[in-house]
Design a protein around this motif. Structure first.
Motif, PDB file in Angstrom:
ATOM      1  N   ALA A  13      -4.568  20.193  -5.828  1.00  0.00           N
ATOM      2  CA  ALA A  13      -5.792  19.416  -6.028  1.00  0.00           C
ATOM      3  C   ALA A  13      -5.860  18.892  -7.459  1.00  0.00           C
ATOM      4  O   ALA A  13      -6.215  17.732  -7.692  1.00  0.00           O
ATOM      5  N   GLY A  14      -5.505  19.725  -8.422  1.00  0.00           N
ATOM      6  CA  GLY A  14      -5.508  19.294  -9.824  1.00  0.00           C
ATOM      7  C   GLY A  14      -4.504  18.180 -10.075  1.00  0.00           C
ATOM      8  O   GLY A  14      -4.802  17.205 -10.776  1.00  0.00           O
ATOM      9  N   LEU A  15      -3.330  18.306  -9.496  1.00  0.00           N
ATOM     10  CA  LEU A  15      -2.305  17.282  -9.650  1.00  0.00           C
ATOM     11  C   LEU A  15      -2.762  15.952  -9.035  1.00  0.00           C
ATOM     12  O   LEU A  15      -2.552  14.879  -9.608  1.00  0.00           O
ATOM     13  N   ALA A  16      -3.427  16.021  -7.885  1.00  0.00           N
ATOM     14  CA  ALA A  16      -3.940  14.811  -7.242  1.00  0.00           C
ATOM     15  C   ALA A  16      -4.983  14.131  -8.125  1.00  0.00           C
ATOM     16  O   ALA A  16      -4.974  12.904  -8.276  1.00  0.00           O
ATOM     17  N   VAL A  17      -5.865  14.912  -8.730  1.00  0.00           N
ATOM     18  CA  VAL A  17      -6.896  14.337  -9.603  1.00  0.00           C
ATOM     19  C   VAL A  17      -6.249  13.681 -10.825  1.00  0.00           C
ATOM     20  O   VAL A  17      -6.646  12.585 -11.240  1.00  0.00           O
ATOM     21  N   VAL A  18      -5.236  14.322 -11.394  1.00  0.00           N
ATOM     22  CA  VAL A  18      -4.530  13.737 -12.542  1.00  0.00           C
ATOM     23  C   VAL A  18      -3.847  12.431 -12.124  1.00  0.00           C
ATOM     24  O   VAL A  18      -3.919  11.426 -12.839  1.00  0.00           O
ATOM     25  N   ALA A  19      -3.197  12.421 -10.966  1.00  0.00           N
ATOM     26  CA  ALA A  19      -2.526  11.209 -10.482  1.00  0.00           C
ATOM     27  C   ALA A  19      -3.534  10.084 -10.273  1.00  0.00           C
ATOM     28  O   ALA A  19      -3.267   8.928 -10.623  1.00  0.00           O
ATOM     29  N   LEU A  20      -4.701  10.409  -9.719  1.00  0.00           N
ATOM     30  CA  LEU A  20      -5.733   9.391  -9.541  1.00  0.00           C
ATOM     31  C   LEU A  20      -6.206   8.850 -10.888  1.00  0.00           C
ATOM     32  O   LEU A  20      -6.398   7.647 -11.045  1.00  0.00           O
ATOM     33  N   ALA A  21      -6.363   9.729 -11.866  1.00  0.00           N
ATOM     34  CA  ALA A  21      -6.787   9.295 -13.200  1.00  0.00           C
ATOM     35  C   ALA A  21      -5.741   8.378 -13.833  1.00  0.00           C
ATOM     36  O   ALA A  21      -6.083   7.357 -14.449  1.00  0.00           O
ATOM     37  N   VAL A  22      -4.478   8.723 -13.671  1.00  0.00           N
ATOM     38  CA  VAL A  22      -3.404   7.874 -14.199  1.00  0.00           C
ATOM     39  C   VAL A  22      -3.414   6.522 -13.483  1.00  0.00           C
ATOM     40  O   VAL A  22      -3.237   5.468 -14.109  1.00  0.00           O
ATOM     41  N   GLY A  23      -3.647   6.531 -12.187  1.00  0.00           N
ATOM     42  CA  GLY A  23      -3.727   5.282 -11.434  1.00  0.00           C
ATOM     43  C   GLY A  23      -4.880   4.410 -11.910  1.00  0.00           C
ATOM     44  O   GLY A  23      -4.717   3.195 -12.085  1.00  0.00           O
ATOM     45  N   VAL A  24      -6.031   5.015 -12.135  1.00  0.00           N
ATOM     46  CA  VAL A  24      -7.183   4.260 -12.648  1.00  0.00           C
ATOM     47  C   VAL A  24      -6.842   3.679 -14.016  1.00  0.00           C
ATOM     48  O   VAL A  24      -7.110   2.500 -14.291  1.00  0.00           O
ATOM     49  N   TRP A  25      -6.246   4.478 -14.875  1.00  0.00           N
ATOM     50  CA  TRP A  25      -5.861   4.013 -16.211  1.00  0.00           C
ATOM     51  C   TRP A  25      -4.908   2.822 -16.121  1.00  0.00           C
ATOM     52  O   TRP A  25      -5.093   1.807 -16.791  1.00  0.00           O
ATOM     53  N   SER A  26      -3.891   2.918 -15.268  1.00  0.00           N
ATOM     54  CA  SER A  26      -2.908   1.849 -15.131  1.00  0.00           C
ATOM     55  C   SER A  26      -3.555   0.560 -14.618  1.00  0.00           C
ATOM     56  O   SER A  26      -3.319  -0.516 -15.159  1.00  0.00           O
ATOM     57  N   LEU A  27      -4.366   0.683 -13.571  1.00  0.00           N
ATOM     58  CA  LEU A  27      -4.996  -0.503 -13.007  1.00  0.00           C
ATOM     59  C   LEU A  27      -6.051  -1.094 -13.943  1.00  0.00           C
ATOM     60  O   LEU A  27      -6.170  -2.312 -14.062  1.00  0.00           O
ATOM     61  N   ALA A  28      -6.809  -0.244 -14.607  1.00  0.00           N
ATOM     62  CA  ALA A  28      -7.887  -0.737 -15.476  1.00  0.00           C
ATOM     63  C   ALA A  28      -7.358  -1.377 -16.753  1.00  0.00           C
ATOM     64  O   ALA A  28      -7.932  -2.340 -17.249  1.00  0.00           O
ATOM     65  N   THR A  29      -6.263  -0.848 -17.288  1.00  0.00           N
ATOM     66  CA  THR A  29      -5.740  -1.365 -18.555  1.00  0.00           C
ATOM     67  C   THR A  29      -4.572  -2.324 -18.372  1.00  0.00           C
ATOM     68  O   THR A  29      -4.172  -2.995 -19.318  1.00  0.00           O
ATOM     69  N   GLY A  30      -4.002  -2.363 -17.159  1.00  0.00           N
ATOM     70  CA  GLY A  30      -2.830  -3.202 -16.928  1.00  0.00           C
ATOM     71  C   GLY A  30      -1.573  -2.611 -17.535  1.00  0.00           C
ATOM     72  O   GLY A  30      -0.607  -3.324 -17.783  1.00  0.00           O
ATOM     73  N   PHE A  88      -2.693  16.387  -0.920  1.00  0.00           N
ATOM     74  CA  PHE A  88      -2.582  16.158  -2.360  1.00  0.00           C
ATOM     75  C   PHE A  88      -1.274  15.458  -2.717  1.00  0.00           C
ATOM     76  O   PHE A  88      -1.244  14.581  -3.578  1.00  0.00           O
ATOM     77  N   GLY A  89      -0.202  15.829  -2.046  1.00  0.00           N
ATOM     78  CA  GLY A  89       1.062  15.116  -2.235  1.00  0.00           C
ATOM     79  C   GLY A  89       0.926  13.665  -1.800  1.00  0.00           C
ATOM     80  O   GLY A  89       1.433  12.748  -2.458  1.00  0.00           O
ATOM     81  N   ALA A  90       0.208  13.439  -0.692  1.00  0.00           N
ATOM     82  CA  ALA A  90      -0.028  12.075  -0.222  1.00  0.00           C
ATOM     83  C   ALA A  90      -0.825  11.291  -1.260  1.00  0.00           C
ATOM     84  O   ALA A  90      -0.527  10.127  -1.537  1.00  0.00           O
ATOM     85  N   THR A  91      -1.815  11.921  -1.870  1.00  0.00           N
ATOM     86  CA  THR A  91      -2.625  11.254  -2.888  1.00  0.00           C
ATOM     87  C   THR A  91      -1.791  10.890  -4.105  1.00  0.00           C
ATOM     88  O   THR A  91      -1.927   9.786  -4.647  1.00  0.00           O
ATOM     89  N   VAL A  92      -0.926  11.791  -4.539  1.00  0.00           N
ATOM     90  CA  VAL A  92      -0.049  11.484  -5.678  1.00  0.00           C
ATOM     91  C   VAL A  92       0.800  10.255  -5.366  1.00  0.00           C
ATOM     92  O   VAL A  92       0.933   9.346  -6.187  1.00  0.00           O
ATOM     93  N   CYS A  93       1.353  10.192  -4.159  1.00  0.00           N
ATOM     94  CA  CYS A  93       2.185   9.045  -3.779  1.00  0.00           C
ATOM     95  C   CYS A  93       1.357   7.780  -3.616  1.00  0.00           C
ATOM     96  O   CYS A  93       1.829   6.683  -3.935  1.00  0.00           O
ATOM     97  N   GLY A 150      -4.061  -2.489  -4.785  1.00  0.00           N
ATOM     98  CA  GLY A 150      -3.797  -1.267  -5.550  1.00  0.00           C
ATOM     99  C   GLY A 150      -5.052  -0.424  -5.716  1.00  0.00           C
ATOM    100  O   GLY A 150      -5.021   0.801  -5.538  1.00  0.00           O
ATOM    101  N   TRP A 151      -6.171  -1.074  -6.042  1.00  0.00           N
ATOM    102  CA  TRP A 151      -7.441  -0.336  -6.148  1.00  0.00           C
ATOM    103  C   TRP A 151      -7.828   0.291  -4.815  1.00  0.00           C
ATOM    104  O   TRP A 151      -8.292   1.439  -4.761  1.00  0.00           O
ATOM    105  N   ALA A 152      -7.622  -0.448  -3.708  1.00  0.00           N
ATOM    106  CA  ALA A 152      -7.964   0.077  -2.382  1.00  0.00           C
ATOM    107  C   ALA A 152      -7.089   1.278  -2.027  1.00  0.00           C
ATOM    108  O   ALA A 152      -7.576   2.277  -1.484  1.00  0.00           O
ATOM    109  N   VAL A 153      -5.809   1.197  -2.350  1.00  0.00           N
ATOM    110  CA  VAL A 153      -4.892   2.313  -2.084  1.00  0.00           C
ATOM    111  C   VAL A 153      -5.295   3.530  -2.925  1.00  0.00           C
ATOM    112  O   VAL A 153      -5.292   4.668  -2.439  1.00  0.00           O
ATOM    113  N   LEU A 154      -5.662   3.289  -4.164  1.00  0.00           N
ATOM    114  CA  LEU A 154      -6.117   4.381  -5.036  1.00  0.00           C
ATOM    115  C   LEU A 154      -7.398   5.007  -4.483  1.00  0.00           C
ATOM    116  O   LEU A 154      -7.550   6.231  -4.470  1.00  0.00           O
TER     117      LEU A 154
END
Length: 183
Positions: A13-30, A88-93, A150-154
């Motif tokens: 669960a923690g890894l999934a939350v970190v992956a989501l945060a990284v995804g938000v960072w990537s999409l928000a900042t480009g 959680f593995g699915a969320t990371v991917c 990408g946002w929808a997938v995230l």
């Protein structure tokens, strides 16, 4: 044994939350995700290589790079979520797929200008949108669609994680009935 399962679940669960945060960072900042951008590049080039070996029409070889770059993390998410029952593995991917869509959108948006440094050869999206489909003026629209996808997938990954976490929470109705009987 039960404690090990709980620790693994919490770690996932923690890894999934970190992956989501990284995804938000990537999409928000480009921004590209360090190291992951090289995995994307490797799968992109592998898509072209598979195309060259199987010898389909040229436009399929051109689109195969971006296609495989996005299909690999989506396929891994499906395999982990549907067959392994690992939300959680699915969320990371899915977070990886979202960043790959963002990365691909930059390539698409560059088609009219061809300014990005390439490993070699022709700019896939300049060829596809310019020479093949005569839609070079749509590059920004297609790139925006890819970023939004990408946002929808995230978001899908966030929903999967939230549902998995919620399923592990104690059932409030049962807990309320248990405590009511005690009084």
């Amino acid at each position: 044994r039960m404690r090990a399962v709980e620790h693994a679940w919490t770690y996932g669960a923690g890894l999934a939350v970190v992956a989501l945060a990284v995804g938000v960072w990537s999409l928000a900042t480009g921004s590209d995700v360090p190291l992951l951008v090289f995995a994307d590049l490797g799968f992109h080039e592998l898509g072209h290589l598979i195309g060259y070996v199987t010898r389909p029409p040229e436009w399929i070889i051109a689109i195969a790079g971006t296609g495989l770059q996005i299909a690999v993390p989506i396929g891994a998410a499906a395999a982990l979520g549907l067959w392994r029952r690992d939300p959680f593995g699915a969320t990371v991917c899915l977070a990886w797929a979202a960043t790959s869509l963002r990365n691909s959108s930059v390539y698409v948006a560059d088609a009219p200008y061809e300014r990005l440094p390439l490993i070699g050869g022709e700019h896939d999206w300049a060829y596809l949108l310019g020479d093949h489909w005569q839609a070079l003026d749509r590059a920004d629209d297609i790139a925006a669609w890819m970023r939004n996808t990408g946002w929808a997938v995230l978001f899908l990954g966030a929903v999967i994680t939230a549902l998995a976490v919620e399923s592990r929470l104690p059932d409030r109705r049962r807990a309320t009935a248990d405590t009511a009987g005690v009084l």
